[in-house]
Write a protein that holds these residues in place. Structure first.
Motif, PDB file in Angstrom:
ATOM      1  N   GLN A 252       0.948  -1.031   0.048  1.00  0.00           N
ATOM      2  CA  GLN A 252       0.076  -0.063   0.206  1.00  0.00           C
ATOM      3  C   GLN A 252       0.826   1.293   0.088  1.00  0.00           C
ATOM      4  N   GLN A 253       0.683   2.282  -0.823  1.00  0.00           N
ATOM      5  CA  GLN A 253       1.501   3.486  -0.882  1.00  0.00           C
ATOM      6  C   GLN A 253       0.305   4.535  -1.110  1.00  0.00           C
ATOM      7  N   THR A 254       0.917   5.682  -0.585  1.00  0.00           N
ATOM      8  CA  THR A 254       0.222   6.946  -0.476  1.00  0.00           C
ATOM      9  C   THR A 254       0.559   7.772  -1.807  1.00  0.00           C
ATOM     10  N   CYS A 255      -0.456   8.240  -2.446  1.00  0.00           N
ATOM     11  CA  CYS A 255      -0.397   8.988  -3.930  1.00  0.00           C
ATOM     12  C   CYS A 255       0.150  10.432  -3.618  1.00  0.00           C
ATOM     13  N   TRP A 256       0.934  11.051  -4.612  1.00  0.00           N
ATOM     14  CA  TRP A 256       1.258  12.190  -4.464  1.00  0.00           C
ATOM     15  C   TRP A 256       0.179  13.060  -5.415  1.00  0.00           C
ATOM     16  N   THR A 257      -0.294  14.307  -5.040  1.00  0.00           N
ATOM     17  CA  THR A 257      -1.221  15.083  -6.088  1.00  0.00           C
ATOM     18  C   THR A 257      -0.670  16.397  -6.324  1.00  0.00           C
ATOM     19  N   THR A 258      -1.451  16.823  -7.264  1.00  0.00           N
ATOM     20  CA  THR A 258      -1.286  18.045  -7.971  1.00  0.00           C
ATOM     21  C   THR A 258      -2.468  18.682  -8.032  1.00  0.00           C
ATOM     22  N   SER A 259      -2.491  20.195  -8.086  1.00  0.00           N
ATOM     23  CA  SER A 259      -3.796  21.017  -8.534  1.00  0.00           C
ATOM     24  C   SER A 259      -3.186  22.261  -9.333  1.00  0.00           C
ATOM     25  N   TRP A 260      -3.881  22.736 -10.101  1.00  0.00           N
ATOM     26  CA  TRP A 260      -3.732  23.776 -11.154  1.00  0.00           C
ATOM     27  C   TRP A 260      -4.809  24.505 -11.738  1.00  0.00           C
ATOM     28  N   GLY A 261      -4.632  25.980 -11.956  1.00  0.00           N
ATOM     29  CA  GLY A 261      -5.779  26.620 -12.424  1.00  0.00           C
ATOM     30  C   GLY A 261      -5.582  28.009 -13.044  1.00  0.00           C
ATOM     31  N   VAL A 262      -6.242  28.380 -14.169  1.00  0.00           N
ATOM     32  CA  VAL A 262      -6.368  29.496 -14.476  1.00  0.00           C
ATOM     33  C   VAL A 262      -7.682  29.973 -14.657  1.00  0.00           C
ATOM     34  N   SER A 263      -7.882  31.260 -14.605  1.00  0.00           N
ATOM     35  CA  SER A 263      -9.456  31.891 -14.278  1.00  0.00           C
ATOM     36  C   SER A 263      -9.825  33.089 -15.221  1.00  0.00           C
ATOM     37  N   THR A 264     -10.908  33.580 -15.260  1.00  0.00           N
ATOM     38  CA  THR A 264     -11.396  34.709 -15.667  1.00  0.00           C
ATOM     39  C   THR A 264     -10.310  35.984 -15.305  1.00  0.00           C
ATOM     40  N   ARG A 265      -9.577  35.853 -14.420  1.00  0.00           N
ATOM     41  CA  ARG A 265      -8.361  36.844 -14.143  1.00  0.00           C
ATOM     42  C   ARG A 265      -7.681  37.099 -15.443  1.00  0.00           C
ATOM     43  N   MET A 266      -7.427  36.106 -16.028  1.00  0.00           N
ATOM     44  CA  MET A 266      -6.717  36.211 -17.500  1.00  0.00           C
ATOM     45  C   MET A 266      -7.361  37.281 -18.345  1.00  0.00           C
ATOM     46  N   MET A 267      -8.567  37.498 -18.208  1.00  0.00           N
ATOM     47  CA  MET A 267      -9.319  38.583 -19.083  1.00  0.00           C
ATOM     48  C   MET A 267      -8.578  39.957 -18.462  1.00  0.00           C
ATOM     49  N   GLY A 268      -8.410  40.053 -17.221  1.00  0.00           N
ATOM     50  CA  GLY A 268      -8.093  41.274 -16.601  1.00  0.00           C
ATOM     51  C   GLY A 268      -6.533  41.422 -17.185  1.00  0.00           C
ATOM     52  N   GLY A 269      -5.831  40.390 -17.305  1.00  0.00           N
ATOM     53  CA  GLY A 269      -4.650  40.450 -17.538  1.00  0.00           C
ATOM     54  C   GLY A 269      -4.427  40.817 -19.085  1.00  0.00           C
ATOM     55  N   MET A 270      -5.175  40.400 -19.929  1.00  0.00           N
ATOM     56  CA  MET A 270      -5.415  40.720 -21.432  1.00  0.00           C
ATOM     57  C   MET A 270      -5.541  42.044 -21.357  1.00  0.00           C
ATOM     58  N   ILE A 271      -6.454  42.656 -20.864  1.00  0.00           N
ATOM     59  CA  ILE A 271      -6.989  43.993 -20.922  1.00  0.00           C
ATOM     60  C   ILE A 271      -5.754  44.871 -20.496  1.00  0.00           C
ATOM     61  N   MET A 272      -5.195  44.793 -19.291  1.00  0.00           N
ATOM     62  CA  MET A 272      -3.913  45.522 -18.660  1.00  0.00           C
ATOM     63  C   MET A 272      -2.664  45.303 -19.436  1.00  0.00           C
ATOM     64  N   CYS A 273      -2.431  44.238 -20.140  1.00  0.00           N
ATOM     65  CA  CYS A 273      -1.407  43.989 -21.123  1.00  0.00           C
ATOM     66  C   CYS A 273      -1.021  44.782 -22.161  1.00  0.00           C
ATOM     67  N   HIS A 274      -2.487  44.899 -22.914  1.00  0.00           N
ATOM     68  CA  HIS A 274      -2.411  45.299 -24.435  1.00  0.00           C
ATOM     69  C   HIS A 274      -3.347  46.473 -24.652  1.00  0.00           C
ATOM     70  N   GLY A 275      -4.077  46.971 -23.671  1.00  0.00           N
ATOM     71  CA  GLY A 275      -5.057  47.912 -23.690  1.00  0.00           C
ATOM     72  C   GLY A 275      -4.043  49.541 -23.894  1.00  0.00           C
ATOM     73  N   ASP A 276      -4.608  50.292 -24.566  1.00  0.00           N
ATOM     74  CA  ASP A 276      -4.189  51.758 -24.490  1.00  0.00           C
ATOM     75  C   ASP A 276      -4.989  52.801 -24.276  1.00  0.00           C
ATOM     76  N   ASP A 277      -4.501  53.869 -24.574  1.00  0.00           N
ATOM     77  CA  ASP A 277      -5.535  55.038 -24.131  1.00  0.00           C
ATOM     78  C   ASP A 277      -6.704  55.185 -25.010  1.00  0.00           C
ATOM     79  N   ALA A 278      -6.605  54.481 -26.003  1.00  0.00           N
ATOM     80  CA  ALA A 278      -8.028  54.445 -26.934  1.00  0.00           C
ATOM     81  C   ALA A 278      -8.976  53.241 -26.552  1.00  0.00           C
ATOM     82  N   GLY A 279      -8.476  52.278 -25.805  1.00  0.00           N
ATOM     83  CA  GLY A 279      -9.330  51.258 -25.359  1.00  0.00           C
ATOM     84  C   GLY A 279      -8.552  49.782 -25.485  1.00  0.00           C
TER      85      GLY A 279
END
Lengths: 472, 472
Positions: A252-279
């Motif tokens: 009998q052995q104990t497992c090793w687990t992982t978890s990982w996620g991306v979210s709607t926060r990426m929308m905020g990132g896309m807006i603030m990384c590329h947006g300029d004064d015109a939008g």
């Protein structure tokens, strides 16, 4: 008379620019319950494309989608000590259901390690069942004190992957694979956002993890945004939920687990990384609308609208996501400004004179530059133009990231450099005390990297470089 | 010795068969909180295909996806009297969040007419903004007393469409379009399930609707399942949330709204409409796996697995969703039974002798019939075979629906006929009293149709036919 700007300039007040562009480009509204958001169709179409691209990469990495309940018994959260400590302050709790007080309060999932752990324990019996690679697309709830649309909301949408492995090495390699081949690859190729890949310091780790891998991006104000994380959970959750297996020797052995996620926060990132004064400037690959054909003015026969319609149909056949704006009852200037605000990559302007002359004015949103093309050329040229814009957005963001990152040697220097961008310095020279000192001025170690910008194999290894910045 | 059946035969105990097939085909588990469910990967892959097909049809009908919050202020529910009365007994309520008692309790959405109505009121100003056609894919919560996986769970996944229109006629036509062109078309083409299209009687209407259109299907035990509904909400919600517009004469008008949804309940319908004593029969068009290539036994060189792998690759190139089962450490019979349980439409069995003889045994799951094909023919024949199976499943279900429906003339006769299927009779001869009498023996009018099986244009019209049955 100079026109009043549509938005507060970024240099004047970046957070205000962010709120305004979200409202004016019709991306989102605040929900009626504190900290919640309504994602409007224009933004949701982008989110759907993000989902499709991330989902395809998750499937290519061998994980299967499933769905676990929104409701978690409060007792589950308590089984992993760090986890409950990390999430308790943020929980929303159902105490009444079906008109009756509940015997055990129900927590609305802030993340699903616990409930998924319970089922992993049921489903994993033998080494043949491993690795077990699961993912779900879901909403989660974290009652945050200060919220901001997309970046930190009480409820948000995300995917959360949860995997169980036979060995620490296998879990480690899978967590790395997700960060590199799923998240970073997606962000750079589709979102046109260069990201730093690294690991979190001990204090910045996920509640219950032994190692947190992260992608960090730089916004146009020089601040950092954590775009996605991949956690090695060691055996913490496996022990708490008894996720174990019989190995090929019958032990009998104990497992090793992982978890990982991306979210709607990426929308905020896309807006603030590329947006300029015109939008906004939406990278064409994830845009719901890549091209708008704009009827400047029509003649009595409606011949301009007719040409616009035909052109759009041909573009659509060429695989371009296109819309026609023939609403000539609204002033042309107003509509052009609106499409700039919405960040559609290419605007094709057609008026009676263009049609007569067999020409079209093509406007690149990224550079706000116009070129005149023969009408017959437009369809053939557009896909290449979209790829060029995608690349230009990435290059611009990468140049900014490089130019706004300074190598320093002391915490004092780091404080100065990180006021306008990222500072890098040896992590040994920061230490726990340095992290405290940085925290006093709202700076954090965003991630640790190897000397050549790679992901450290050993979270406690030597010679690591700390990337320091202000974070959203 | 005869083999013990894998499942309780349907004729012996249909509900037990249903529970067993869900567990043994690894479709779903009960969640830890009462009435919730875990959708396992094999079922979730089917749900993803259902979503994709429904979503494409919704988009073709002009609606845009968006996302509204899970959390609704309790006060919103109370604004529409019938609505709150209908949903109050089933609400889950958050009273504590972020460690504090909330001032106003928050309801977890049982459906989103109220919160979406609030934003429609904000977004609709002029007749130019109409129709406003929105849809969302989301989870909802209804605290039901008696739950059953997929059919009635505390939390379920669905899409809910919400639209606002300038006139009652426009709202009516859109609600009809959704029922016919989105729901019924999807169910018949993709799920291979014939459905009756009709309207609900007054007592069976959605809480707050003036008319409810529905698709009803017959399960293999003769019972009815409501597969999807489309509601005309009149001006009830528009008045409660002040959804109004300026018409082209400059006068303020109240909108007419609709709402419509299908859910994970359709999984239950698919299972009970097509499944047989050997397990599921998943219609190929919505199957995550359409074909399994089963290595019966391999030789020392692994040449059978090699052929199986090549065959699967060719099938994949031909657009077939295929998996290889080369796990020869598990007995062949056990694996064949498992794939039957999971309802994969076509099983291609390969052993050393088949490979040597250049043949394959092809088993149709729907008829449990075997045919022998030359290996070289398999790829060319499979897509057609899948279409044939899709059609055969529909035809079988349609024959059952027709054969198990009896035209009767009195409520007494209806009771008898509906004990084994559907009974049809003039609605005038049922009346309110008849509905009461039917309810006493757990029968309901499933829907009202015109004499030729169409959807009545007028819910209070004359000459309508009542379809009576036992319902899930």
């Amino acid at each position: 008379m100079a026109k009043a700007p549509v938005l507060t300039p970024q240099s004047e007040d970046f957070p205000r620019w962010y709120q305004e562009v979200i409202t004016k480009a019709e991306l989102a509204d605040n929900g009626p319950v504190r900290g919640t958001m309504v994602i409007r169709p224009y933004a949701y179409a982008i989110w759907e494309r993000m989902q499709a691209e991330v989902d395809a990469r998750i499937k290519a990495a061998g994980a299967d989608n499933a769905y676990f309940p929104l409701f978690i018994p409060e007792s589950y959260l308590k089984r992993e000590a760090d986890h409950v400590e990390g999430f308790s302050p943020e929980l929303a709790v159902v105490t009444v259901a079906g008109g009756k007080e509940l015997e055990e309060p129900i927590v609305i999932r802030p993340t699903s390690e616990t409930v998924i752990g319970e089922f992993m324990a049921k489903w994993v019996q033998s080494y043949r069942d491993l690795p077990l690679l699961l993912n779900q697309w879901a909403n989660v709830v974290r009652w945050e004190m200060r919220t901001r649309v997309f970046l930190r909301t009480s409820e948000f949408l995300w995917q959360e992957g949860h995997t169980a492995h036979a060995s620490q090495l296998d879990a480690h390699e899978y967590a790395m694979r997700i960060l590199r081949d799923v998240y970073a690859d997606f962000m750079e190729r589709e979102l046109a956002m260069p990201v730093l890949r690294g690991i979190k310091t001990r204090r910045e780790r996920f509640a219950g993890a032994i190692n947190t891998l992260a992608c960090e991006a730089m916004m146009r104000d020089g601040k950092a945004l954590q775009m996605g994380t991949s956690h090695e959970l060691g055996q913490n959750f496996a022990r708490a939920f008894d996720i174990s297996y019989l190995d090929d020797q019958g032990a009998q052995q104990t497992c090793w687990t992982t978890s990982w996620g991306v979210s709607t926060r990426m929308m905020g990132g896309m807006i603030m990384c590329h947006g300029d004064d015109a939008g906004l400037r939406v990278p064409p690959r994830i845009a719901g609308t890549q091209v708008v054909v704009l009827v400047v003015r029509d003649d009595e026969n409606g011949s301009v609208s007719a040409v616009a319609g035909r052109l759009a149909a041909e573009l659509r056949d060429a695989g371009v996501r296109v819309r026609v704006d023939a609403d000539t009852s609204t002033a042309f200037g107003r509509r052009a400004t609106d499409w700039e605000l919405k960040g559609v990559a290419v605007r094709i302007e057609l008026g009676p004179r263009d049609v007569e002359g067999g020409e079209a004015t093509v406007v690149r949103r990224d550079q706000r530059a116009k070129l005149t093309l023969a009408l017959g050329e437009v369809v053939a040229r557009t896909p290449g133009l979209l790829e060029e814009i995608q690349r230009a957005l990435f290059d611009e963001a990468e140049t900014r990231l490089v130019d706004s990152t300074s190598a320093v040697t002391s915490v004092a220097e780091a404080k100065e450099a990180a006021a306008v961008g990222f500072a890098t310095m040896p992590f040994d020279a920061v230490g726990e005390a340095g992290e405290d000192e940085l925290a006093e001025v709202a700076l954090t170690v965003r991630c640790l990297q190897t000397a050549d910008g790679g992901i450290p194999e050993d979270p406690d290894g030597e010679g690591l470089v700390a990337v320091i910045g202000r974070a959203y």
